[in-house]
Design a protein around this motif. Structure first.
Motif, short mmCIF file in Angstrom:
data_model
loop_
_atom_site.label_atom_id
_atom_site.label_comp_id
_atom_site.label_asym_id
_atom_site.label_seq_id
_atom_site.Cartn_x
_atom_site.Cartn_y
_atom_site.Cartn_z
N TYR A 91 0.83 -1.20 0.00
CA TYR A 91 0.00 0.00 0.00
C TYR A 91 0.87 1.26 0.00
O TYR A 91 0.57 2.25 -0.67
N ALA A 92 1.95 1.22 0.74
CA ALA A 92 2.85 2.38 0.79
C ALA A 92 3.51 2.61 -0.58
O ALA A 92 3.71 3.73 -1.01
N ARG A 93 3.83 1.51 -1.26
CA ARG A 93 4.55 1.63 -2.54
C ARG A 93 3.59 1.92 -3.69
O ARG A 93 3.90 2.70 -4.57
N CYS A 102 16.41 12.68 -5.91
CA CYS A 102 15.78 11.51 -6.53
C CYS A 102 14.39 11.36 -5.93
O CYS A 102 14.06 11.97 -4.92
N SER A 103 13.58 10.52 -6.57
CA SER A 103 12.20 10.33 -6.10
C SER A 103 12.18 9.51 -4.83
O SER A 103 13.17 8.86 -4.46
N SER A 104 11.02 9.51 -4.16
CA SER A 104 10.86 8.70 -2.95
C SER A 104 11.01 7.22 -3.27
O SER A 104 11.56 6.46 -2.48
N ASN A 105 10.54 6.84 -4.45
CA ASN A 105 10.66 5.45 -4.87
C ASN A 105 12.13 5.06 -4.99
O ASN A 105 12.57 4.02 -4.47
N ALA A 106 12.91 5.91 -5.65
CA ALA A 106 14.34 5.63 -5.81
C ALA A 106 15.02 5.58 -4.44
O ALA A 106 15.86 4.72 -4.17
N THR A 156 14.17 0.97 -14.70
CA THR A 156 12.99 1.42 -15.43
C THR A 156 12.00 2.24 -14.61
O THR A 156 11.18 2.94 -15.17
N GLN A 157 12.05 2.13 -13.28
CA GLN A 157 11.02 2.81 -12.49
C GLN A 157 11.54 3.86 -11.54
O GLN A 157 10.84 4.79 -11.18
N ALA A 158 12.78 3.70 -11.12
CA ALA A 158 13.24 4.54 -10.01
C ALA A 158 13.47 6.00 -10.42
O ALA A 158 13.23 6.91 -9.64
N PHE A 159 13.93 6.21 -11.64
CA PHE A 159 14.35 7.58 -12.01
C PHE A 159 13.53 8.12 -13.17
O PHE A 159 13.06 7.42 -14.02
#
Lengths: 445, 492
Positions: free
Chosen positions: A90-92, B82-86, B489-492
């Motif tokens: 859910y967080a991701r 960078c993004s929160s995901n990265a 592919t997704q982080a940046f």
């Protein structure tokens, strides 16, 4: 229809819920959409089916109002890896959860939880044998007074001979009186004496710390001897510190304080096979601070789950005392992302407040405060400086200091901390409109 | 706060030795103190009560102290975070100590001109100071001004500090000078050599060895005179290193001397048969005028009974001269030269030495030609090729030299392995799970294509116990590739 709830969780916040490192790792691995056959969300709950090694998938669900977890897997850890995985997912990827009616197994569980809370609040006192109770109280009172005589004799002995050589026996000079206080049914006093062993005797400040603690113990014990002469609030304070418990029923009977409470930090310590969880909260409307304690045995399910950095819409009830901080959650409505707190403008204001609090309750070692516009500076030691150039030493490890510096870059920020006459102990900071829990120590053992 | 200290001192000494006096307390407490003294109580109780009162007074009257502290603020960043995901991915990588994937993450972050969010800096810098196989420049490129600023607060993060530039040469340590010289040898080798010579005599043998290592960067005939002078060094180790470097210069006098001997010893002669058909004869006979070469590291006697002394000497000389010597000497194109060494018995016996010369002079064109024509060549040639070309020849060596092949394919310039090659290599490594463990697979994860994931379950492993281990390893490999793909592919 996909609905994004107002709450968002960061992965860091979810990670803080993990009971141990192995659960954290497994939970993260399960926080991938491909691991879940089914996920759903409502205003009350998150749920999902996760295929395990068995024939049927495990059903995991989360009560979003109280952050309670339930799963059909056989794990005795809490929350289990499936609960963590669901929340990580859910967080991701909140978009992977579709708003929909709760399945029966979710609805049933939430219903039972609501019934349990109502039952707890409505619980009536069992009829008591008043005479027997009075006799027990009298006996305990006598025991405690005997214990106090013993303890005060011990303290006076230390004072007569002088404290200079105490560090040589720092390891055990306090052990015998601790045992005696437990025997005298004064566990609170025992705990305070035990704290003498936690002073850092390698630092010069040990002299003041030791004297202060001994004076506090003496004052407390002397207060108990004259308890009939004390104001009611202080009576409760003294009795609690000596070791009289206020029952949950007594506390829940108090008038509640409803507010949006920011969870500032959560920390764990281990004592005698018991995990003690300490949570500090701050009421954004009332400006009140609350301290929630949980005592958790191995494999026990914690009653509440507070995530640092979130804001809990809840009604709290406070223990009786003089300017009490310790509280219980009577009712929790929902959990949101954190909001910015407004603090005091300077250290002068902080110590005005400190003075007011300890004048009403001299037994507080530290007092919580939120302070705006401070900077973190190194000058041999670590210091916080306010806008006017007043400084206070910070009780901070280098790791904590580096974290604060990394986040703030030497610029001003807002801090929540525990403060006393000698130091500031950081709990959390707000910098660049983001919240960072500094003192939380994450995964409990 | 003198009264506080008086109280503490009294407590330290003990009331048996010292009493608290009223004048040691603030005036406002005098009345209460004197009242306490009048109580019918023992000395200790009177002291404790007075001290408790005074300490409470002290606490309630706490005032903060003003101090002139110079703020130290970091300059604002001029690159985006960078993004929160990265950032989340990086946090996981640091927690799991996936060093290669962290390096890969840094490359992607740098390529996208981003930097880490500041709260991760302490953990990231801690990682940086523990790992050895990272590029300081790459790490610095992703930590921003904040990371460089923060690093000065912790001595363990000193590695972030920029190497001393020219203006600070005089005060720099040898380690700092070495780092600087290595860079300078790329940009301005002559200036670097001057600097080396200026401090040469100050250093001991170990220091001089380190300095010679910097000459190895971009070594050329311009360095010959200096290196010849070092042949007289009193340290054997330093002399030997200088000799090695001289032999890396294709036009050095030593190499020219070897070439002259080979010119006389290996001859190509074309003859006509019946006046029509041209035949190439190769004459191989060592023609040595002096024994000078034996003072330059060439062995005189063969220790292999299958190789005579003359051939042994010739092989050493062939290994030392540059491969393009043969195009000039034989007056043939590269392809024809390689064909001679591949096909002709007279030269075939020297093909190992020929490969060694190509490896020494790192000539990619010659390496590719040898790999193409030789059935059995040297796996060391792979590393000479550009990253993308190594895969074309890797399969030749995978069976016998799996580790060397993988080492050659682990290029700084990350080129994903083709599926068939990856499958081939992993099938080999899967047979030895103790040698090729989780740490190993993490180190090659950035090269493994995502298309390998479904193939993992098809890899057969011999024993039952290997199967169990391989089962866990294949799950780990899948996870590593998935993380790599998410970074890509997704982080940046």
């Amino acid at each position: 229809m996909r609905v994004y709830l107002a709450m968002t969780f960061t992965e860091e916040q979810v990670a803080a819920l993990a009971p141990d490192a192995s659960s954290l790792k497994s939970g993260k691995d399960l926080g991938i959409a491909g691991k879940w056959q089914l996920t759903g969300i409502s205003t009350r709950a998150l749920w999902g089916n996760c295929q395990g090694s068995g024939k049927l998938p495990y059903q995991a669900q989360i009560d979003l109002h109280n952050l309670a977890f339930k799963c059909t897997c056989p794990s005795r850890k809490f929350p289990c890896k499936h609960g963590l995985g669901l929340l990580f997912l859910y967080a991701r990827q909140p978009a992977s959860f579709t708003n929909q009616p709760e399945p029966d197994w979710v609805d049933d569980w939430l219903k039972k939880r609501t019934e349990k809370v109502e039952k707890k609040n409505d619980q009536k006192d069992k009829p008591v044998d008043a005479e027997a109770q009075a006799k027990r109280a009298e006996a305990r009172n006598k025991k405690i007074n005997d214990g106090i005589e013993d303890l005060q004799f011990w303290i006076k002995d230390l004072i007569r001979n002088g404290l200079l050589n105490i560090p040589e026996n720092a390891y055990d000079f306090w052990k015998a009186p601790v045992k005696r206080m437990i025997d005298f049914q004064a566990p609170g006093l025992a705990g305070l004496v035990k704290n003498l062993g936690t002073i850092n005797y390698y630092k010069e400040t040990w002299k003041y710390q030791l004297l202060y603690q001994l004076l506090k113990i003496y004052t407390l014990s002397e207060s108990y001897k004259h308890i009939e002469e004390l104001p009611p609030d202080i009576v409760f304070e003294v009795k609690t510190l000596i070791g009289f418990n206020q029952t949950k029923e007594e506390v829940f009977a108090q008038k509640g304080t409803h507010d949006k409470w920011i969870v500032l930090c959560r920390s764990y310590t281990e004592e005698d096979q018991l995990t003690i969880e300490r949570n500090w909260l701050y009421g954004t409307n009332t400006g009140k601070y609350a301290f929630i304690l949980q005592f958790i045995t191995t494999n026990q399910v914690p009653e509440i789950n507070l995530m640092p950095g979130t804001t809990v819409d809840a009604e709290l009830v406070f223990y009786k005392g003089a300017i009490p901080y310790r509280a219980l959650i009577k009712q929790q409505n929902n959990v949101n992302s954190n909001i910015l707190a407004n603090g005091l403008p300077s250290f002068n204001a902080v110590f005005e407040n400190f003075s007011t609090v300890i004048s009403s309750n001299p037994f507080y070692d530290k007092v919580p405060a939120i302070i705006n516009d401070v900077r973190f500076i190194k000058h041999n030691e670590w210091y916080l400086a306010d806008n006017s150039g007043f400084v206070m030493p910070v009780n901070s490890s280098d790791n904590m200091a580096f974290k604060i510096l990394a986040i703030t870059g030497g610029n001003s920020f807002t801090i929540s901390a525990l403060v006393n006459e000698t130091e500031v102990e950081p709990l959390a900071i707000w910098a660049n409109n983001k919240f960072y829990s500094i003192a939380s120590n994450g995964v409990q053992k | 706060m003198e009264f506080k200290n008086s109280i503490i001192n009294t407590a330290l000494l003990g009331t048996g030795k010292k009493q608290l006096e009223v004048m040691e307390l603030p005036y406002v407490l005098h009345a209460d103190f004197e009242s306490l003294q009048l109580q019918d109580e023992d000395t200790e109780t009177k002291f404790i009560k007075a001290a408790a009162l005074a300490i409470h007074f002290y606490r309630a009257g706490t005032q903060p102290v003003k101090m002139e502290l110079i703020p130290d603020r970091c300059v604002p960043e001029n690159i985006g975070y960078c993004s929160s995901n990265a950032q989340s991915i990086l946090k996981e990588l640091l927690a799991d100590k996936y060093n290669t994937l962290i390096w890969f993450w840094c490359i992607q972050c740098n390529n996208h001109k981003q930097i880490v969010q500041p709260d991760i800096l302490p953990a990231f810098l801690d990682w940086g100071q523990t790992t050895k196989n990272w590029s300081r420049d790459l790490l610095v490129s992703v930590i921003g001004h904040r990371g460089i600023w923060l690093s000065k607060y912790n001595p363990q993060w000193k590695f972030v500090e920029a190497e001393k530039d020219l203006s600070e040469w005089d005060t720099a340590s040898l380690t700092q000078r070495i780092g600087y010289l290595k860079k300078l040898r790329i940009e301005s080798p002559a200036l670097a050599l001057e600097k080396i010579q200026s401090i040469w005599k100050e250093e001991n043998a170990a220091g001089r060895t380190e300095l010679l290592a910097t000459v190895a960067v971009n070594v050329s005939v311009s360095d010959e005179a200096f290196l010849i002078s070092v042949l007289n060094d009193k340290s054997k180790g330093v002399k030997d290193n200088a000799l090695v470097l001289l032999k890396r210069i294709p036009d050095s006098s030593i190499i020219n001397n070897y070439a002259a001997i080979l010119s006389k010893s290996i001859l190509l002669k074309n003859s006509k048969l019946l006046g029509l058909i041209s035949k190439t004869n190769i004459e191989v006979k060592l023609n040595l005028d002096t024994e000078e070469i034996f003072n330059t590291g060439i062995e005189k006697l063969s220790s292999n009974k299958n190789i005579n002394d003359d051939d042994h000497i010739l092989a050493q000389l062939i290994a030392e001269v540059a491969p393009w010597f043969w195009t000039k000497h034989f007056e043939l194109e590269m392809k024809e030269v390689v064909k001679l060494f591949a096909k002709r018995d007279e030269l075939n016996k020297f093909k190992r030495a020929f490969c060694n010369s190509i490896i020494k002079f790192a000539d990619a064109a010659w390496a590719k030609e040898v790999l193409t024509q030789f059935e059995d060549s040297d796996v060391g040639l792979l590393k000479i090729l550009p990253a993308a070309e190594r895969q074309l020849f890797a399969a030749k060596f995978a069976g016998q030299y799996i580790e060397e092949v993988i080492t050659a394919l682990r290029t700084d310039d990350i080129v994903e392995w083709q599926l068939s090659l990856a499958q081939n290599l992993i099938t080999e490594t899967a047979q030895n799970p103790h040698r090729f463990n989780k740490v190993f697979y993490e180190s090659i994860s950035v090269y493994l294509p995502a298309t390998l994931i479904p193939k993992l379950s098809q890899i057969q492993v011999s024993d039952e116990w290997r199967k169990n281990i391989w089962g866990n390893l294949s799950i780990e490999i899948e996870k590593l590739i998935t993380i790599k793909e998410s970074i890509k592919t997704q982080a940046f």
